[in-house]
Write a protein that holds these residues in place. Structure first.
Motif, PDB file in Angstrom:
ATOM      1  N   ASP A  81       0.831  -1.215   0.000  1.00  0.00           N
ATOM      2  CA  ASP A  81       0.000   0.000   0.000  1.00  0.00           C
ATOM      3  C   ASP A  81       0.862   1.259   0.000  1.00  0.00           C
ATOM      4  N   VAL A  82       2.018   1.196   0.632  1.00  0.00           N
ATOM      5  CA  VAL A  82       2.918   2.364   0.615  1.00  0.00           C
ATOM      6  C   VAL A  82       3.455   2.567  -0.798  1.00  0.00           C
ATOM      7  N   LYS A  83       3.821   1.462  -1.438  1.00  0.00           N
ATOM      8  CA  LYS A  83       4.302   1.551  -2.831  1.00  0.00           C
ATOM      9  C   LYS A  83       3.235   2.216  -3.709  1.00  0.00           C
ATOM     10  N   SER A  84       1.982   1.756  -3.541  1.00  0.00           N
ATOM     11  CA  SER A  84       0.902   2.279  -4.387  1.00  0.00           C
ATOM     12  C   SER A  84       0.716   3.775  -4.170  1.00  0.00           C
ATOM     13  N   GLU A  85       0.744   4.184  -2.890  1.00  0.00           N
ATOM     14  CA  GLU A  85       0.590   5.609  -2.580  1.00  0.00           C
ATOM     15  C   GLU A  85       1.698   6.433  -3.225  1.00  0.00           C
ATOM     16  N   ARG A  86       2.907   5.940  -3.076  1.00  0.00           N
ATOM     17  CA  ARG A  86       4.054   6.679  -3.631  1.00  0.00           C
ATOM     18  C   ARG A  86       3.971   6.738  -5.152  1.00  0.00           C
ATOM     19  N   LEU A  87       3.581   5.627  -5.744  1.00  0.00           N
ATOM     20  CA  LEU A  87       3.482   5.619  -7.209  1.00  0.00           C
ATOM     21  C   LEU A  87       2.479   6.671  -7.676  1.00  0.00           C
ATOM     22  N   LYS A  88       1.350   6.737  -6.977  1.00  0.00           N
ATOM     23  CA  LYS A  88       0.302   7.692  -7.352  1.00  0.00           C
ATOM     24  C   LYS A  88       0.834   9.124  -7.258  1.00  0.00           C
ATOM     25  N   ALA A  89       1.505   9.408  -6.148  1.00  0.00           N
ATOM     26  CA  ALA A  89       2.012  10.772  -5.946  1.00  0.00           C
ATOM     27  C   ALA A  89       3.063  11.123  -6.998  1.00  0.00           C
ATOM     28  N   LEU A  90       3.932  10.182  -7.287  1.00  0.00           N
ATOM     29  CA  LEU A  90       4.989  10.466  -8.266  1.00  0.00           C
ATOM     30  C   LEU A  90       4.392  10.634  -9.664  1.00  0.00           C
ATOM     31  N   GLN A  91       3.453   9.740  -9.994  1.00  0.00           N
ATOM     32  CA  GLN A  91       2.855   9.836 -11.332  1.00  0.00           C
ATOM     33  C   GLN A  91       2.126  11.164 -11.524  1.00  0.00           C
ATOM     34  N   LYS A  92       1.490  11.615 -10.455  1.00  0.00           N
ATOM     35  CA  LYS A  92       0.764  12.894 -10.539  1.00  0.00           C
ATOM     36  C   LYS A  92       1.757  14.028 -10.843  1.00  0.00           C
ATOM     37  N   LEU A  93       2.857  14.004 -10.144  1.00  0.00           N
ATOM     38  CA  LEU A  93       3.868  15.043 -10.355  1.00  0.00           C
ATOM     39  C   LEU A  93       4.478  14.949 -11.754  1.00  0.00           C
ATOM     40  N   LEU A  94       4.752  13.719 -12.196  1.00  0.00           N
ATOM     41  CA  LEU A  94       5.356  13.535 -13.520  1.00  0.00           C
ATOM     42  C   LEU A  94       4.387  13.959 -14.625  1.00  0.00           C
ATOM     43  N   GLU A  95       3.100  13.665 -14.415  1.00  0.00           N
ATOM     44  CA  GLU A  95       2.114  14.078 -15.426  1.00  0.00           C
ATOM     45  C   GLU A  95       2.044  15.593 -15.521  1.00  0.00           C
ATOM     46  N   ALA A  96       2.097  16.255 -14.363  1.00  0.00           N
ATOM     47  CA  ALA A  96       2.055  17.728 -14.364  1.00  0.00           C
ATOM     48  C   ALA A  96       3.302  18.276 -15.070  1.00  0.00           C
ATOM     49  N   SER A  97       4.429  17.625 -14.824  1.00  0.00           N
ATOM     50  CA  SER A  97       5.685  18.065 -15.429  1.00  0.00           C
ATOM     51  C   SER A  97       5.611  17.910 -16.953  1.00  0.00           C
ATOM     52  N   LYS A  98       5.076  16.781 -17.389  1.00  0.00           N
ATOM     53  CA  LYS A  98       4.922  16.526 -18.826  1.00  0.00           C
ATOM     54  C   LYS A  98       3.940  17.515 -19.450  1.00  0.00           C
ATOM     55  N   ALA A  99       2.825  17.736 -18.750  1.00  0.00           N
ATOM     56  CA  ALA A  99       1.808  18.651 -19.283  1.00  0.00           C
ATOM     57  C   ALA A  99       2.395  20.061 -19.431  1.00  0.00           C
ATOM     58  N   ALA A 100       3.211  20.474 -18.462  1.00  0.00           N
ATOM     59  CA  ALA A 100       3.811  21.818 -18.535  1.00  0.00           C
ATOM     60  C   ALA A 100       4.750  21.893 -19.736  1.00  0.00           C
ATOM     61  N   PHE A 101       5.485  20.815 -19.963  1.00  0.00           N
ATOM     62  CA  PHE A 101       6.390  20.818 -21.126  1.00  0.00           C
ATOM     63  C   PHE A 101       5.585  20.889 -22.424  1.00  0.00           C
ATOM     64  N   ASP A 102       4.562  20.036 -22.535  1.00  0.00           N
ATOM     65  CA  ASP A 102       3.742  20.033 -23.750  1.00  0.00           C
ATOM     66  C   ASP A 102       3.153  21.428 -23.997  1.00  0.00           C
ATOM     67  N   LYS A 103       2.638  22.016 -22.937  1.00  0.00           N
ATOM     68  CA  LYS A 103       1.987  23.326 -23.033  1.00  0.00           C
ATOM     69  C   LYS A 103       2.979  24.383 -23.542  1.00  0.00           C
ATOM     70  N   SER A 104       4.242  24.229 -23.144  1.00  0.00           N
ATOM     71  CA  SER A 104       5.243  25.237 -23.535  1.00  0.00           C
ATOM     72  C   SER A 104       5.465  25.238 -25.053  1.00  0.00           C
ATOM     73  N   LEU A 105       4.965  24.211 -25.730  1.00  0.00           N
ATOM     74  CA  LEU A 105       5.175  24.134 -27.178  1.00  0.00           C
ATOM     75  C   LEU A 105       4.040  24.778 -27.967  1.00  0.00           C
ATOM     76  N   GLN A 106       2.959  25.107 -27.285  1.00  0.00           N
ATOM     77  CA  GLN A 106       1.810  25.737 -27.957  1.00  0.00           C
ATOM     78  C   GLN A 106       2.277  26.979 -28.727  1.00  0.00           C
ATOM     79  N   GLY A 107       1.911  27.035 -29.992  1.00  0.00           N
ATOM     80  CA  GLY A 107       2.270  28.204 -30.817  1.00  0.00           C
ATOM     81  C   GLY A 107       3.667  28.109 -31.423  1.00  0.00           C
ATOM     82  N   LYS A 108       4.464  27.141 -30.962  1.00  0.00           N
ATOM     83  CA  LYS A 108       5.826  27.005 -31.505  1.00  0.00           C
ATOM     84  C   LYS A 108       5.786  26.228 -32.828  1.00  0.00           C
ATOM     85  N   THR A 109       6.772  26.449 -33.652  1.00  0.00           N
ATOM     86  CA  THR A 109       6.878  25.686 -34.892  1.00  0.00           C
ATOM     87  C   THR A 109       7.978  24.641 -34.734  1.00  0.00           C
TER      88      THR A 109
END
Ligand code: 5AD
Ligand code: SF4
Length: 458
Positions: A362-390
Motif C-alpha cells: 500500500d505504501v508503494k501504491s501511494e508513492r506511485l500515485k504521488a509520483l505519477q501525478k507530479l510527472l504528469e504535471a511536469s509533462k503537461a507543462a512541457f507540452d503546453k510550452s510548445l503551444q504556438g511554436k513551430t
C-alpha cells in the motif's frame, strides 16, 4: 516453393523486443511466412516476452491461457512459440506451466528459428536458450524494401545488447547477458540499407546503449558519439536518437554530440530511478543525485532545447518517506518532459529481492500515485510550452480522418497534422495549435509569400 503461412508476433516490453520481433519476421519471411495482425488466422504465433517486472512476466502466462482456449475451440494446429526474456529466464518453467507452447527460444537464438520450427513442426517440444558464441546479427537477414516501407520512416537499429551494471533490482544482466557491442561497420551498412529503403530516422537501441564500444573500421573501439558522427554522414538520414542510456556512461564526447550533431534529436531518456543517494547506493547505480543533476546541467548547456525523460522505481527496499521525498524534489528540479514510474517488483535471483526491508504494497501504491501525478504535471507543462511554436515533424502514418497524417516531434510527441502539403516520410515545419493529453495537433504554416508580405512589413 514454400507454402504460404501466416505469422502473428506480439511484442511485450522494450524497443529491443520490437526490433527483435521485426528481425524474426524478416527471418521467417524467407520461410514463406507473411505477417498477420490476427492471431486466429496464424499458423505460427510468437510471443516476444519481457521479464523486467513480475506483471510483465505474468502477462505472458495469461496470453498463453487465451491462446490455449482459442486453439482448442478452433481445433487449430497453430504452432506457439515463446521468445524474449521470459523464454530466456524460465524456459523449462514455461514448458511445464503451458502445454500449449511448442517452442521456447531465447534472444540469442533467433537466427536458429527456421530449424527450431522444423523440429517443432514434427511434434517435438523445443527449448533453445543458449548463449552461442556466434553473432546472431550475422545470421539475421535484412528486411525487404516492402517490410521496411510497411514499418514506416522511423526505424530501430540494435547497436549493443546486454548489461554489466548489475543494478540490484534488475534481471537484465541475467536474461540478456554481458554487454556486447556490434562492430561499427555492420551498423553503418545496416543504416545505409535502411535509409536507402526510405528510413529517415534511426533510433539506436541497446539495454545500455551509451556503453557502446564496438570495433570501428580502423580496428579501434568506437564510442557511441563516434558512431553517431559517422551515421550523421549518411545522406538522407534526417534524425538520430539513442536509448536507453545509463548516467554512468554519459561521456564528454556524447554530451558534445548533442551540441555538434544537428541530426541528433534534443530528447534524451536518461533513467535516474531515485532522487535519494541512499537508495541509489542500495540500487548499485554508481551515480549520485548530484552527478545526475550535473549531467543534466551539462547536457542542457550543450543543447539548450534538450528535453529529458526518465525511469523511476518507488518502494525500493529500504526507501523511507524522506528518500521518496528526495525523488519528488529531483523531479521538480529537473522538470521532465516524460517519464515512466514503476513500483518496485522483486525479481527472483536479484540481490534486492532478498533484502529484509521490503516496502509494503500500500505504501508503494501511494508513492506511485504521488509520483505519477507530479510527472504528469511536469509533462503537461512541457507540452503546453510548445503551444504556438513551430517544430519539425517527421510524418509517419495516416491519421484517423481523411487528410490527416500523424508525425513525431523532435521530443517524440505524436502530432496530428490536417491536410499537410507533404507525405509520409517527409519532414515538415508544423505550428502547434492544440495540446492534448496524448498528442499535439498542428498545421503547416501557409507557404511563405515572401515578396508581397515583406513589402507590407517594411
Ligand atoms: N521493479 C520495478 N521496476 C524495474 N525496472 C527494472 N527492474 C525493475 C524492478 N525489478 C524498471 C527500471 C528500468 C525500467 C526499464 O524498468 O526503472 O529503467
Ligand atoms: Fe538493468 Fe541497471 Fe543494466 Fe539498466 S543498467 S539494464 S536497470 S542492470
Amino acid at each position: 516453393m514454400q507454402q504460404p503461412r501466416k505469422l502473428y508476433v506480439k511484442s511485450f516490453g522494450c524497443q529491443m523486443n520490437v526490433y527483435d520481433s521485426q528481425r524474426m519476421a524478416d527471418t521467417l519471411a524467407r520461410e514463406g511466412f507473411t505477417e498477420t495482425q490476427d492471431p486466429a488466422e496464424a499458423d505460427l504465433v510468437i510471443l516476444n516476452t519481457c521479464h523486467i517486472r513480475e506483471k510483465a512476466a505474468e502477462k505472458v502466462y495469461s496470453e498463453l491461457g487465451r491462446l490455449r482456449k482459442a486453439k482448442q475451440e478452433a481445433g487449430a494446429d497453430t504452432l506457439v512459440a515463446v521468445a524474449g526474456c521470459v523464454a530466456q529466464a524460465e524456459g523449462a518453467e514455461i514448458m511445464r506451466r503451458a502445454p500449449v507452447v511448442d517452442l521456447v527460444v531465447g534472444p540469442q537464438s533467433y537466427h536458429r528459428l527456421p530449424e527450431l520450427l522444423r523440429a517443432a513442426g514434427k511434434g517435438e517440444r523445443v527449448v533453445d536458450t543458449a548463449f552461442p558464441v556466434e553473432d546472431k546479427f550475422d545470421h539475421l537477414p535484412a528486411p525487404s524494401r516492402a517490410a521496411t516501407r510497411a514499418r514506416g520512416p522511423a526505424a530501430f537499429l540494435t547497436v549493443q545488447e546486454g548489461c554489466d551494471k548489475f543494478c540490484t533490482f534488475c534481471v537484465v544482466p541475467y536474461t540478456r547477458g554481458a554487454e556486447v557491442s556490434r562492430p561499427a561497420g555492420k551498423i553503418l551498412a545496416e543504416a545505409e540499407r535502411l535509409v536507402g529503403q526510405g528510413v529517415r530516422e534511426l533510433t539506436l537501441i541497446g539495454q545500455n546503449v551509451n556503453a557502446y564500444h564496438g570495433e570501428g573500421p580502423d580496428g579501434r573501439p568506437w564510442s557511441l558519439a563516434r558512431l553517431m558522427g559517422a551515421l550523421a554522414g549518411i545522406d538522407g538520414l534526417a534524425r538520430l536518437r539513442y536509448t536507453t542510456s545509463h548516467p554512468r556512461d554519459m561521456g564528454a564526447d556524447l554530451i558534445a554530440a548533442h551540441r555538434d550533431l544537428p541530426q541528433l534529436m534534443p530528447y534524451l531518456h536518461l533513467p535516474v530511478q531515485s532522487g535519494s543517494d541512499k537508495v541509489l547506493d542500495l540500487m548499485n547505480r554508481g551515480h549520485s543525485r548530484q552527478t545526475y543533476l550535473d549531467l543534466v546541467r551539462d547536457l542542457r548547456a550543450a543543447r539548450r532545447d534538450l528535453a529529458l525523460s526518465s525511469d523511476f522505481i518507488v518502494g525500493f527496499p529500504g526507501e523511507s518517506d524522506a528518500d521518496f521525498e528526495a525523488t519528488l524534489e529531483l523531479v521538480r528540479e529537473v522538470g521532465f518532459a516524460g517519464a515512466y514510474a514503476f513500483k518496485y517488483s522483486p525479481r527472483p535471483g536479484t540481490p534486492a529481492a532478498g533484502h529484509g526491508s521490503q516496502v509494503p504494497e500500500d505504501v508503494k501504491s501511494e508513492r506511485l500515485k504521488a509520483l505519477q501525478k507530479l510527472l504528469e504535471a511536469s509533462k503537461a507543462a512541457f507540452d503546453k510550452s510548445l503551444q504556438g511554436k513551430t517544430l519539425e515533424i517527421l510524418l509517419e502514418k495516416s491519421g484517423r480522418y481523411p487528410g490527416q497524417l500523424i508525425g513525431r516531434s523532435p521530443y517524440l510527441q505524436s502530432v496530428v497534422v490536417t491536410d499537410p502539403p507533404a507525405a509520409i516520410g517527409d519532414l515538415l515545419a508544423v505550428t502547434i495549435t492544440e495540446v492534448g493529453p496524448n498528442s499535439l495537433a498542428g498545421r503547416a504554416p501557409a507557404p511563405a509569400l515572401s515578396r508581397p508580405l515583406a513589402a507590407m512589413e517594411a
